[in-house]
Design a protein around this motif. Structure first.
Motif, PDB file in Angstrom:
ATOM      1  N   VAL B  83     -10.971 -93.906 -28.642  1.00 20.94           N
ATOM      2  CA  VAL B  83     -10.460 -94.140 -27.290  1.00 20.94           C
ATOM      3  C   VAL B  83      -9.282 -93.215 -27.013  1.00 20.94           C
ATOM      4  CG1 VAL B  83      -9.687 -95.869 -25.626  1.00 20.94           C
ATOM      5  CG2 VAL B  83     -11.086 -96.576 -27.555  1.00 20.94           C
ATOM      6  N   VAL B  84      -9.279 -92.603 -25.831  1.00 25.21           N
ATOM      7  CA  VAL B  84      -8.170 -91.750 -25.408  1.00 25.21           C
ATOM      8  C   VAL B  84      -7.682 -92.262 -24.059  1.00 25.21           C
ATOM      9  CG1 VAL B  84      -7.469 -89.394 -24.802  1.00 25.21           C
ATOM     10  CG2 VAL B  84      -9.207 -89.755 -26.556  1.00 25.21           C
ATOM     11  N   PHE B  85      -6.351 -92.307 -23.892  1.00 25.36           N
ATOM     12  CA  PHE B  85      -5.786 -92.792 -22.635  1.00 25.36           C
ATOM     13  C   PHE B  85      -5.052 -91.672 -21.915  1.00 25.36           C
ATOM     14  CE2 PHE B  85      -5.912 -96.278 -25.656  1.00 25.36           C
ATOM     15  CZ  PHE B  85      -6.563 -97.256 -24.937  1.00 25.36           C
ATOM     16  N   GLN B  86      -4.720 -91.959 -20.656  1.00 24.28           N
ATOM     17  CA  GLN B  86      -3.963 -90.996 -19.867  1.00 24.28           C
ATOM     18  C   GLN B  86      -2.601 -90.709 -20.520  1.00 24.28           C
ATOM     19  OE1 GLN B  86      -3.572 -92.288 -15.831  1.00 24.28           O
ATOM     20  NE2 GLN B  86      -2.571 -90.408 -15.155  1.00 24.28           N
ATOM     21  N   ASP B  87      -2.002 -91.767 -21.094  1.00 21.46           N
ATOM     22  CA  ASP B  87      -0.635 -91.631 -21.614  1.00 21.46           C
ATOM     23  C   ASP B  87      -0.589 -91.407 -23.132  1.00 21.46           C
ATOM     24  OD1 ASP B  87      -1.557 -94.118 -22.235  1.00 21.46           O
ATOM     25  OD2 ASP B  87       0.288 -95.185 -21.745  1.00 21.46           O
ATOM     26  N   PHE B  88      -1.476 -90.659 -23.692  1.00 22.35           N
ATOM     27  CA  PHE B  88      -1.500 -90.178 -25.076  1.00 22.35           C
ATOM     28  C   PHE B  88      -1.331 -91.249 -26.167  1.00 22.35           C
ATOM     29  CE2 PHE B  88       1.109 -86.650 -22.819  1.00 22.35           C
ATOM     30  CZ  PHE B  88       0.001 -86.301 -22.046  1.00 22.35           C
ATOM     31  N   ARG B  89      -0.243 -92.047 -26.070  1.00 19.46           N
ATOM     32  CA  ARG B  89       0.052 -93.112 -27.041  1.00 19.46           C
ATOM     33  C   ARG B  89       0.162 -92.596 -28.471  1.00 19.46           C
ATOM     34  NH1 ARG B  89      -3.186 -98.342 -24.585  1.00 19.46           N
ATOM     35  NH2 ARG B  89      -2.670 -97.843 -22.423  1.00 19.46           N
ATOM     36  N   LEU B  90       1.021 -91.603 -28.648  1.00 23.10           N
ATOM     37  CA  LEU B  90       1.291 -91.115 -29.999  1.00 23.10           C
ATOM     38  C   LEU B  90       2.525 -91.825 -30.537  1.00 23.10           C
ATOM     39  CD1 LEU B  90       0.738 -87.303 -29.373  1.00 23.10           C
ATOM     40  CD2 LEU B  90      -0.881 -88.968 -30.304  1.00 23.10           C
ATOM     41  N   LEU B  91       2.683 -91.800 -31.860  1.00 19.81           N
ATOM     42  CA  LEU B  91       3.876 -92.393 -32.476  1.00 19.81           C
ATOM     43  C   LEU B  91       4.948 -91.317 -32.552  1.00 19.81           C
ATOM     44  CD1 LEU B  91       2.030 -94.368 -35.266  1.00 19.81           C
ATOM     45  CD2 LEU B  91       2.969 -95.259 -33.128  1.00 19.81           C
ATOM     46  N   PRO B  92       6.055 -91.487 -31.811  1.00 20.81           N
ATOM     47  CA  PRO B  92       7.016 -90.387 -31.645  1.00 20.81           C
ATOM     48  C   PRO B  92       7.704 -89.963 -32.944  1.00 20.81           C
ATOM     49  CG  PRO B  92       7.866 -92.446 -30.710  1.00 20.81           C
ATOM     50  CD  PRO B  92       6.437 -92.689 -31.072  1.00 20.81           C
ATOM     51  N   GLN B  93       7.852 -90.898 -33.886  1.00 15.85           N
ATOM     52  CA  GLN B  93       8.601 -90.511 -35.099  1.00 15.85           C
ATOM     53  C   GLN B  93       7.706 -89.925 -36.188  1.00 15.85           C
ATOM     54  OE1 GLN B  93       7.514 -93.413 -34.091  1.00 15.85           O
ATOM     55  NE2 GLN B  93       8.571 -95.099 -35.070  1.00 15.85           N
ATOM     56  N   ARG B  94       6.408 -89.812 -35.910  1.00 16.79           N
ATOM     57  CA  ARG B  94       5.500 -89.220 -36.891  1.00 16.79           C
ATOM     58  C   ARG B  94       4.981 -87.879 -36.370  1.00 16.79           C
ATOM     59  NH1 ARG B  94       3.333 -93.888 -40.239  1.00 16.79           N
ATOM     60  NH2 ARG B  94       4.288 -95.670 -39.236  1.00 16.79           N
TER      61      ARG B  94
END
Lengths: 295, 230
Positions: B83-94
């Motif tokens: 699943v991919v969303f408009q707002d990326f949803r990555l973990l910023p500290q990794r």
């Protein structure tokens, strides 16, 4: 789960703790303090109980003879009483000895007794102690049935008041301990919940890519166990050490007190505190878990 | 692969998001979901990976009735779906590699296999040289490609994308589209909800147009808007 998955969960739990160190320290210290208070009350209670038990067993039952009983009859009654299995010691107290004891107890006010002149209003009596505290009452009843005995006394009032006091102390201690435990439970729960909020995104991704719920839960369970566990280790270590230290110094300065030796009891209490602390962490997670479902 | 049968979805607040939707998607298809905001595209996608359950009707994904699935089976369904969303949803500290590897670590893939697959999927999205960058050091387009890599690293049979190009500039949106078509060419079923008319028109794939919770149009090799016969 595999070992490296455990390592992953532990690492996640650690990061939660490091993200909010003040709260972690608060959780650990409140847990340690509340467990320690509980432990100290338990130790006090065990010892006061032991002291009270020994005091009660030392309570003497006095059986007073009628004035007309002959010394030889008194001596034979003494022999009879000494034959009873529940009796530890039995001694004859003559009225002269009783008066001397009374004078001693009055100390520098003993002069009031001088007004008696040569008359001695006291009676000869048997002073009997029981093997076990619960035998005291029985012994008193049997003594009352002896021929020539007019009445018996024992200091039941003192003992029962002592026990009531101990009970009060125990209840107050338990109540304080339980309140503190609730307090530390709330702090732990709060710490876990903040961790959940901080890891909201991670949890979302974990669920999205198909992590099992147990993998989502375990970092927080571990967090609770670490918080409760460290507090518990501190409390139980401190409790154990201070009991041993207090016991040895008390035995040296107050050798007559029948204190409970640390060998089984301090260890048992330390273990109990450890288990309670870990339980706190687990319950803290259990309370927060509903929040996790809503993330 | 996907079978949506007479599905109705009413949210607890009373809003009806889907009315009587029927949709069949075969293995290996590429499907655009188009239509105005609030048409029900996102709800339909969320039903497919069991983020929502239908109020009535059935959603069958890869042979499983998703609405009647037991909670402990959900993770295994999701391992087959990217699943991919408009707002990326990555973990910023990794960093990039860790973000992608995260998806495999939490489903207990062997570290050696993780390393191999992360490298493969980074190549697929053209980010082999950015493995150690943090999300904040990447452009929006690169971040979305990382999210796409994370969705694909588990080798899902289907990819669901909810407006994946919504936050991207035209060039990055086109790169993204190209990669998604490539993923589809390699055999993965793709369902993409989008407002990007030019991308839809260029790709000439199946288009399912929705409005007000219902399917209005379902055409193969179609464009964003209804085509007037030339």
């Amino acid at each position: 789960m595999r070992l490296r998955t455990w390592a992953f969960c532990l690492n996640e739990a650690n990061q939660n703790l490091l993200r909010n160190p003040v709260l972690a320290i608060a959780s650990i210290t409140t847990t340690a303090v509340s467990l320690l208070v509980l432990g100290v009350f338990l130790m006090l209670s065990v010892n006061v109980n032991a002291i009270a038990t020994s005091v009660e067993s030392q309570v003497a039952v006095r059986a007073f003879f009628a004035k007309n009983v002959s010394p030889s009859q008194e001596a034979s009654e003494l022999q009879t009483v000494r034959g009873w299995s529940e009796v530890r010691t039995a001694a004859l107290v003559t009225k002269e000895q009783a008066l001397a004891q009374l004078k001693q107890q009055f100390g520098n006010q003993a002069k009031v007794l001088d007004s008696l002149g040569s008359a001695n209003p006291l009676e000869d009596s048997l002073s009997v102690t029981a093997q076990k505290p619960q035998d005291v009452k029985d012994v008193a009843t049997r003594l009352a049935d002896l021929s020539g005995v007019v009445h018996t006394t024992y200091q039941s009032a003192v003992v029962s008041r002592l026990f009531a006091l101990i009970n009060d102390v125990r209840i107050v201690g338990l109540a304080i301990g339980v309140l503190l435990l609730i307090g530390s439970l709330l702090v732990i729960t709060n710490a876990i919940r903040l961790g959940m909020a901080a890891r909201r995104r991670e949890i979302g991704i974990m669920r999205l890519v198909g992590a099992t719920e147990s993998l989502v839960h375990w970092p927080f369970i571990l967090e609770g166990l670490i918080l409760g566990g460290i507090g518990a280790i501190a409390a139980s270590g401190l409790a154990y050490w201070s009991y041993v230290a207090a016991y040895h110094s008390a035995v040296r300065s107050l050798p007559f007190l029948p204190l409970v030796s640390p060998s089984p009891i301090a260890r048992d209490i330390a273990l109990l505190l450890l288990v309670l602390g870990i339980l706190l962490g687990a319950v803290g997670f259990r309370i927060s878990v509903r929040r996790l479902a809503r993330i | 692969m996907i079978s949506v049968r007479r599905v109705q979805k009413v949210y607890p607040n009373g809003v009806t998001a889907l009315r009587d939707v029927d949709l069949e998607i075969a293995k290996g298809e590429f499907v655009f979901l188009v239509g105005p905001s609030g048409a029900g595209k996102t709800t339909l996608l969320r039903l497919l990976f069991r983020e929502e359950v239908p109020t009535s009707g059935a959603v069958i994904v890869n042979g499983h009735d998703v609405g009647r699935m037991r909670p402990r089976q959900i993770p295994y369904l999701r391992r087959q779906i990217g699943v991919v969303f408009q707002d990326f949803r990555l973990l910023p500290q990794r960093n990039v590699q860790e973000n992608i590897a995260f998806a495999l670590r939490v489903i207990e893939v062997h570290p050696r296999e993780i390393k191999r697959r992360v490298a493969q999927v980074l190549e697929l999205v053209g980010l082999s040289d950015r493995g150690f960058a943090l999300p904040a050091q990447l452009s929006g387009g690169e971040q979305q490609r990382v999210a796409l890599a994370r969705a694909m690293v588990g080798r899902p049979v289907m990819l669901l994308a909810d407006e994946p190009t919504g936050n991207l500039d035209p060039q990055n949106a086109e790169d993204m589209m190209r990669i998604m078509l490539e993923i589809n060419r390699l055999g993965t079923t793709v369902v993409m909800a989008t407002h990007a008319a030019h991308l839809v028109d260029r790709a000439r794939q199946r288009v399912v147009a929705m409005a007000d919770g219902a399917i209005q149009r379902d055409e193969l090799a179609a464009s964003y808007h209804v085509e007037v016969t030339r």
